[in-house]
Design a protein around this motif. Structure first.
Motif, PDB file in Angstrom:
ATOM      1  N   ASN A   9     -46.440  13.039-121.048  1.00  0.00           N
ATOM      2  CA  ASN A   9     -46.443  12.889-119.598  1.00  0.00           C
ATOM      3  C   ASN A   9     -47.954  13.938-119.232  1.00  0.00           C
ATOM      4  OD1 ASN A   9     -46.604  13.053-116.739  1.00  0.00           O
ATOM      5  ND2 ASN A   9     -44.815  14.504-116.664  1.00  0.00           N
ATOM      6  N   LYS A  11     -49.400  14.390-116.647  1.00  0.00           N
ATOM      7  CA  LYS A  11     -49.400  14.939-115.315  1.00  0.00           C
ATOM      8  C   LYS A  11     -50.993  14.644-114.578  1.00  0.00           C
ATOM      9  CE  LYS A  11     -45.787  18.106-116.798  1.00  0.00           C
ATOM     10  NZ  LYS A  11     -45.064  19.207-116.702  1.00  0.00           N
ATOM     11  N   HIS A  94     -39.375  12.694-111.860  1.00  0.00           N
ATOM     12  CA  HIS A  94     -39.529  13.973-112.858  1.00  0.00           C
ATOM     13  C   HIS A  94     -39.458  15.234-111.702  1.00  0.00           C
ATOM     14  CE1 HIS A  94     -42.145  17.027-114.324  1.00  0.00           C
ATOM     15  NE2 HIS A  94     -41.979  16.412-115.832  1.00  0.00           N
ATOM     16  N   GLU A 166     -34.309  16.809-118.311  1.00  0.00           N
ATOM     17  CA  GLU A 166     -35.176  17.895-118.519  1.00  0.00           C
ATOM     18  C   GLU A 166     -34.964  19.246-117.428  1.00  0.00           C
ATOM     19  OE1 GLU A 166     -39.492  16.113-119.429  1.00  0.00           O
ATOM     20  OE2 GLU A 166     -39.045  15.837-117.246  1.00  0.00           O
ATOM     21  N   ALA A 170     -37.038  24.792-118.137  1.00  0.00           N
ATOM     22  CA  ALA A 170     -37.822  24.785-119.410  1.00  0.00           C
ATOM     23  C   ALA A 170     -39.139  23.957-119.297  1.00  0.00           C
ATOM     24  CB  ALA A 170     -36.537  24.284-120.257  1.00  0.00           C
ATOM     25  N   ILE A 171     -39.283  23.356-118.158  1.00  0.00           N
ATOM     26  CA  ILE A 171     -40.479  22.530-118.062  1.00  0.00           C
ATOM     27  C   ILE A 171     -41.929  23.588-117.647  1.00  0.00           C
ATOM     28  CG2 ILE A 171     -41.716  20.656-116.541  1.00  0.00           C
ATOM     29  CD1 ILE A 171     -39.132  19.507-116.132  1.00  0.00           C
ATOM     30  N   GLY A 172     -42.804  23.553-118.537  1.00  0.00           N
ATOM     31  CA  GLY A 172     -44.017  24.320-118.583  1.00  0.00           C
ATOM     32  C   GLY A 172     -43.837  25.721-118.423  1.00  0.00           C
ATOM     33  N   GLY A 211     -38.969  19.542-121.827  1.00  0.00           N
ATOM     34  CA  GLY A 211     -39.010  20.990-121.489  1.00  0.00           C
ATOM     35  C   GLY A 211     -39.480  21.833-122.862  1.00  0.00           C
ATOM     36  N   SER A 212     -40.762  21.989-122.557  1.00  0.00           N
ATOM     37  CA  SER A 212     -41.586  22.940-123.403  1.00  0.00           C
ATOM     38  C   SER A 212     -41.244  22.435-125.045  1.00  0.00           C
ATOM     39  CB  SER A 212     -41.071  24.373-123.458  1.00  0.00           C
ATOM     40  OG  SER A 212     -41.728  24.677-121.899  1.00  0.00           O
ATOM     41  N   LEU A 231     -39.652  13.825-123.682  1.00  0.00           N
ATOM     42  CA  LEU A 231     -40.945  13.662-122.757  1.00  0.00           C
ATOM     43  C   LEU A 231     -41.470  14.938-122.861  1.00  0.00           C
ATOM     44  CD1 LEU A 231     -41.893  11.922-120.732  1.00  0.00           C
ATOM     45  CD2 LEU A 231     -40.307  12.835-119.015  1.00  0.00           C
ATOM     46  N   GLY A 233     -44.583  17.337-122.023  1.00  0.00           N
ATOM     47  CA  GLY A 233     -45.790  17.790-120.841  1.00  0.00           C
ATOM     48  C   GLY A 233     -47.264  18.367-121.807  1.00  0.00           C
ATOM     49  N   GLY A 234     -47.123  19.896-121.655  1.00  0.00           N
ATOM     50  CA  GLY A 234     -48.405  20.483-122.135  1.00  0.00           C
ATOM     51  C   GLY A 234     -48.981  19.862-123.566  1.00  0.00           C
TER      52      GLY A 234
HETATM   53  C1  PEP Z   1     -42.761  17.497-118.465  1.00  0.00           C
HETATM   54  O1  PEP Z   1     -43.341  17.754-117.589  1.00  0.00           O
HETATM   55  O2  PEP Z   1     -41.935  16.425-118.530  1.00  0.00           O
HETATM   56  C2  PEP Z   1     -42.399  18.410-119.414  1.00  0.00           C
HETATM   57  C3  PEP Z   1     -41.498  18.397-120.296  1.00  0.00           C
HETATM   58  O3  PEP Z   1     -43.404  19.324-119.730  1.00  0.00           O
HETATM   59  P1  PEP Z   1     -43.433  20.553-120.700  1.00  0.00           P
HETATM   60  O4  PEP Z   1     -43.392  19.672-122.197  1.00  0.00           O
HETATM   61  O5  PEP Z   1     -45.070  21.098-120.590  1.00  0.00           O
HETATM   62  O6  PEP Z   1     -42.446  21.554-120.469  1.00  0.00           O
END
Ligand code: PEP
Length: 249
Positions: A9, A11, A94, A166, A170-172, A211-212, A231, A233-234
């Protein structure tokens, strides 16, 4: 059939030139994998990304869509618009959409219906906040999110749905659920589905963790029996990191 999926993702990151550069990097590193690989660039770059990857194994997917087919919804994009440029999978629910754009279980149920009516596959996201977990309410919160947005569906709809647990905390944040916390919740989610729709649908459901997730923790998390992928993100914004995560399978 349960699948292994790793979806990035992106973003609100990467303009057109940056999107092309990251896709070039991804294509350079493409390798055979036991997982389906997906990326979700911004709306403005979906067409270009799709054109570049249409003969590749990486699927280009959308981060969001509106529930209406068309009309007076300034700034929004519909399922049929996405389909018209070749996009057939959409992320819905999300936590950033829920938190910043007031998406609710009720509005998400409408988006789910619209996506299914357009024969799209859905990656449906949900997860508890830190306060919920501290209060021991994480299972109740997750159960409600799933029930409210999905349990009006017929069993046959679930072959078009992938779930993504998620935890918001834990997200970002760099904080990851432990592999055991992820496994416990994924097993609970599968049980919740089983109670309503029976064993086969629950057992076939692909449930991602988000989540990270990073190269250093992906293997342990994906190694849990009820975790079918991630899934991301970063770590999806750097081709080496993303592929190191894909490689965890
Ligand atoms: C997300 O945005 O779905 C996500 C899991 O982000 P991150 O991996 O950066 O925590």
């Amino acid at each position: 059939m349960r699948k292994n999926i790793v979806a990035g993702n992106w973003k609100m990151n990467n303009d057109l030139a940056q999107t092309e550069a990251l896709i070039t990097d991804l294509k350079r590193q493409t390798q055979t994998s036991n997982a389906e690989v997906m990326i979700a660039p911004a709306f403005t770059n979906l067409w270009q990304a799709f054109q570049t990857l249409k003969d590749d194994t990486i699927e280009v997917i959308s981060q969001n869509m509106h529930f209406a087919e068309n009309g007076a919804y300034t700034g929004e994009v519909s399922a049929s618009m996405l389909k018209s440029i070749g996009i057939t999978t959409v992320i819905l629910g999300h936590s950033e959409r829920r938190a910043y754009y007031n998406e609710t279980d009720a509005s998400l149920a409408k988006k789910v219906d619209a996506a299914l009516a357009n024969d799209m596959r859905i990656i449906f996201c949900f997860g508890e906040e830190l306060a919920d977990r501290k209060a021991g309410k994480q299972e109740a919160v997750v159960e409600n999110q799933i029930k409210n947005a999905l349990f009006h569906l017929d069993a046959s709809a679930f072959k078009h749905i992938v779930l993504a647990y998620e935890p918001v905390w834990a997200i970002g944040t760099g904080e990851t659920a432990s592999p055991e916390q992820a496994q416990d919740m994924h097993a609970f989610i599968r049980k919740t589905l089983e109670n309503k729709y029976g064993h086969t649908i629950a057992d076939d459901m692909t449930i991602l963790y988000g989540g990270s997730v990073k190269p250093g923790n992906a293997k342990e998390i994906f190694g849990k029996p009820d975790v079918d992928g991630g899934l991301i993100g970063g770590a999806a914004l750097k081709a080496e990191d993303f592929y190191a995560i894909v490689d965890a399978f």
